[in-house]
Write a protein that holds these residues in place. Sequence first.
Motif, PDB file in Angstrom:
ATOM      1  N   GLN A  41       0.755  -1.170   0.115  1.00  0.00           N
ATOM      2  CA  GLN A  41      -0.239   0.056  -0.154  1.00  0.00           C
ATOM      3  C   GLN A  41       0.995   1.285   0.049  1.00  0.00           C
ATOM      4  O   GLN A  41       2.043   1.328   0.377  1.00  0.00           O
ATOM      5  CB  GLN A  41      -0.875  -0.164   1.275  1.00  0.00           C
ATOM      6  CG  GLN A  41      -0.220   0.042   2.399  1.00  0.00           C
ATOM      7  CD  GLN A  41      -1.175   0.050   3.601  1.00  0.00           C
ATOM      8  OE1 GLN A  41      -2.351   0.528   3.656  1.00  0.00           O
ATOM      9  NE2 GLN A  41      -0.678  -0.607   4.616  1.00  0.00           N
ATOM     10  N   ALA A  42       0.523   2.273  -0.764  1.00  0.00           N
ATOM     11  CA  ALA A  42       1.378   3.429  -0.879  1.00  0.00           C
ATOM     12  C   ALA A  42       0.457   4.467  -0.736  1.00  0.00           C
ATOM     13  O   ALA A  42      -0.596   5.003  -1.061  1.00  0.00           O
ATOM     14  CB  ALA A  42       2.037   3.337  -2.042  1.00  0.00           C
ATOM     15  N   PHE A  43       0.935   5.519  -0.142  1.00  0.00           N
ATOM     16  CA  PHE A  43       0.192   6.899   0.428  1.00  0.00           C
ATOM     17  C   PHE A  43       1.199   7.934   0.452  1.00  0.00           C
ATOM     18  O   PHE A  43       2.270   7.767   0.741  1.00  0.00           O
ATOM     19  CB  PHE A  43      -0.895   6.704   1.425  1.00  0.00           C
ATOM     20  CG  PHE A  43      -0.249   6.396   2.676  1.00  0.00           C
ATOM     21  CD1 PHE A  43       0.325   7.324   3.498  1.00  0.00           C
ATOM     22  CD2 PHE A  43      -0.151   4.932   2.713  1.00  0.00           C
ATOM     23  CE1 PHE A  43       0.570   6.646   4.758  1.00  0.00           C
ATOM     24  CE2 PHE A  43       0.543   4.589   4.313  1.00  0.00           C
ATOM     25  CZ  PHE A  43       0.949   5.170   5.118  1.00  0.00           C
ATOM     26  N   THR A  44       0.587   9.306   0.465  1.00  0.00           N
ATOM     27  CA  THR A  44       1.243  10.634   0.569  1.00  0.00           C
ATOM     28  C   THR A  44       1.054  11.048   2.038  1.00  0.00           C
ATOM     29  O   THR A  44       0.034  11.147   2.539  1.00  0.00           O
ATOM     30  CB  THR A  44       1.074  11.465  -0.173  1.00  0.00           C
ATOM     31  OG1 THR A  44       1.214  10.831  -1.623  1.00  0.00           O
ATOM     32  CG2 THR A  44       1.796  12.767  -0.022  1.00  0.00           C
ATOM     33  N   SER A  45       2.317  11.311   2.705  1.00  0.00           N
ATOM     34  CA  SER A  45       2.018  11.940   4.413  1.00  0.00           C
ATOM     35  C   SER A  45       3.003  13.000   4.103  1.00  0.00           C
ATOM     36  O   SER A  45       4.194  13.042   3.732  1.00  0.00           O
ATOM     37  CB  SER A  45       2.458  10.887   5.339  1.00  0.00           C
ATOM     38  OG  SER A  45       2.412  11.225   6.502  1.00  0.00           O
ATOM     39  N   GLY A 101       6.979  10.409  11.957  1.00  0.00           N
ATOM     40  CA  GLY A 101       8.123   9.909  11.844  1.00  0.00           C
ATOM     41  C   GLY A 101       8.711   9.833  10.162  1.00  0.00           C
ATOM     42  O   GLY A 101       9.465   9.025   9.958  1.00  0.00           O
ATOM     43  N   ILE A 102       7.843  10.416   9.358  1.00  0.00           N
ATOM     44  CA  ILE A 102       8.197  10.139   7.806  1.00  0.00           C
ATOM     45  C   ILE A 102       9.273  11.314   7.526  1.00  0.00           C
ATOM     46  O   ILE A 102       9.045  12.589   8.087  1.00  0.00           O
ATOM     47  CB  ILE A 102       6.850  10.809   7.090  1.00  0.00           C
ATOM     48  CG1 ILE A 102       5.847   9.694   7.331  1.00  0.00           C
ATOM     49  CG2 ILE A 102       7.036  10.509   5.558  1.00  0.00           C
ATOM     50  CD1 ILE A 102       6.013   8.218   6.990  1.00  0.00           C
ATOM     51  N   VAL A 134       5.195   7.281   1.379  1.00  0.00           N
ATOM     52  CA  VAL A 134       5.079   5.879   2.229  1.00  0.00           C
ATOM     53  C   VAL A 134       4.797   4.684   1.361  1.00  0.00           C
ATOM     54  O   VAL A 134       3.890   4.516   0.532  1.00  0.00           O
ATOM     55  CB  VAL A 134       4.077   6.326   3.203  1.00  0.00           C
ATOM     56  CG1 VAL A 134       3.935   5.087   4.328  1.00  0.00           C
ATOM     57  CG2 VAL A 134       4.258   7.622   4.092  1.00  0.00           C
ATOM     58  N   LEU A 135       5.513   3.630   1.845  1.00  0.00           N
ATOM     59  CA  LEU A 135       5.340   2.522   1.312  1.00  0.00           C
ATOM     60  C   LEU A 135       5.312   1.278   2.322  1.00  0.00           C
ATOM     61  O   LEU A 135       6.288   1.063   3.149  1.00  0.00           O
ATOM     62  CB  LEU A 135       6.315   2.046   0.161  1.00  0.00           C
ATOM     63  CG  LEU A 135       6.097   0.926  -0.893  1.00  0.00           C
ATOM     64  CD1 LEU A 135       5.045   1.078  -1.619  1.00  0.00           C
ATOM     65  CD2 LEU A 135       7.265   0.681  -1.727  1.00  0.00           C
ATOM     66  N   LEU A 187      10.767   6.012  -5.523  1.00  0.00           N
ATOM     67  CA  LEU A 187       9.669   5.075  -5.034  1.00  0.00           C
ATOM     68  C   LEU A 187       8.782   4.708  -6.157  1.00  0.00           C
ATOM     69  O   LEU A 187       8.116   5.633  -6.853  1.00  0.00           O
ATOM     70  CB  LEU A 187       8.781   5.784  -3.931  1.00  0.00           C
ATOM     71  CG  LEU A 187       7.900   4.800  -2.959  1.00  0.00           C
ATOM     72  CD1 LEU A 187       7.727   5.224  -1.619  1.00  0.00           C
ATOM     73  CD2 LEU A 187       6.629   4.760  -3.785  1.00  0.00           C
ATOM     74  N   LEU A 188       8.394   3.380  -6.428  1.00  0.00           N
ATOM     75  CA  LEU A 188       7.841   3.082  -7.609  1.00  0.00           C
ATOM     76  C   LEU A 188       6.536   2.011  -6.982  1.00  0.00           C
ATOM     77  O   LEU A 188       6.781   1.268  -6.130  1.00  0.00           O
ATOM     78  CB  LEU A 188       8.254   2.434  -8.518  1.00  0.00           C
ATOM     79  CG  LEU A 188       9.440   3.082  -9.155  1.00  0.00           C
ATOM     80  CD1 LEU A 188      10.170   2.146 -10.152  1.00  0.00           C
ATOM     81  CD2 LEU A 188       9.142   4.275  -9.949  1.00  0.00           C
TER      82      LEU A 188
END
Length: 250
Positions: free
Chosen positions: A69-73, A79-80, A92-93, A120-121
């Motif tokens: 799962q991947a998303f933007t934070s 902690g990103i 985020v992956l 990141l892909l």
Amino acid sequence: ESHLTLREGESSNVSRSYADWEVAVWPATKAPTKTVLALDIKDIKVNKYLSFHELNLNFVVKEYYPNAQAFTSPRGAAGIKEKYLNASGINVLKPKPLDKEREKNVAGIILEQKGQLPVLLFGLEDEPTKIRVEDKEFFITLRHHRHPLPITVKLIDFMMDKHPGTEVARSFRSKVEIEHDGLRRETVISMNEPLRFKDYTFYQASYQIDAMGREGSTLAVVKNGGQLLPYIATFVTFFGLAYHFLVAAF
């Protein structure tokens, strides 16, 4: 098994896998054609190299998940801290449990090149990510594995019959143009009448109609190198029995 999805007027000589993935790279040029290099990542391992020697590109695999799962934070949130090159802004992956239905798994991978930001892909991205190596630019993407076909298929027209008084499809078919060795012919692939060419069979699988009303068709593509074996086995059995009875009769 793989599939070939076309809109009316489009043509292609490659099909896409339902479940397998590859990393593809090509130079960022304005040329009308492009040469794409792709590597299968089925057996890839973390901390090993993924190398495209023809382009002098070498990546270290930092993370790989067959289902992710991947998303933007926001950077710094929860902690990103890491920043990645990514066309969609994803940073985020995370891994997900593998689904029993392999086609539902979506792969994700993080690649690192010396002196560059990690890339990141994610398999569901629509756009490739642009990277710069020295004075050259490239596009890189994670996509379903491509399979070259012995023919080029062009979708001329998609046709659908509906149940009277409803919008429910009763049957649908694709009028296609087949090109092989400079020769072209037209044929219709329907739900009960697939197209067979050498070891390949093309089945009418599904269809799409987008918001603009443009129609598209999906053909399931199956390659069966042993499709003649049942016929050969039948003939061998028949002649074996015939010989047995003839010998027994005399």
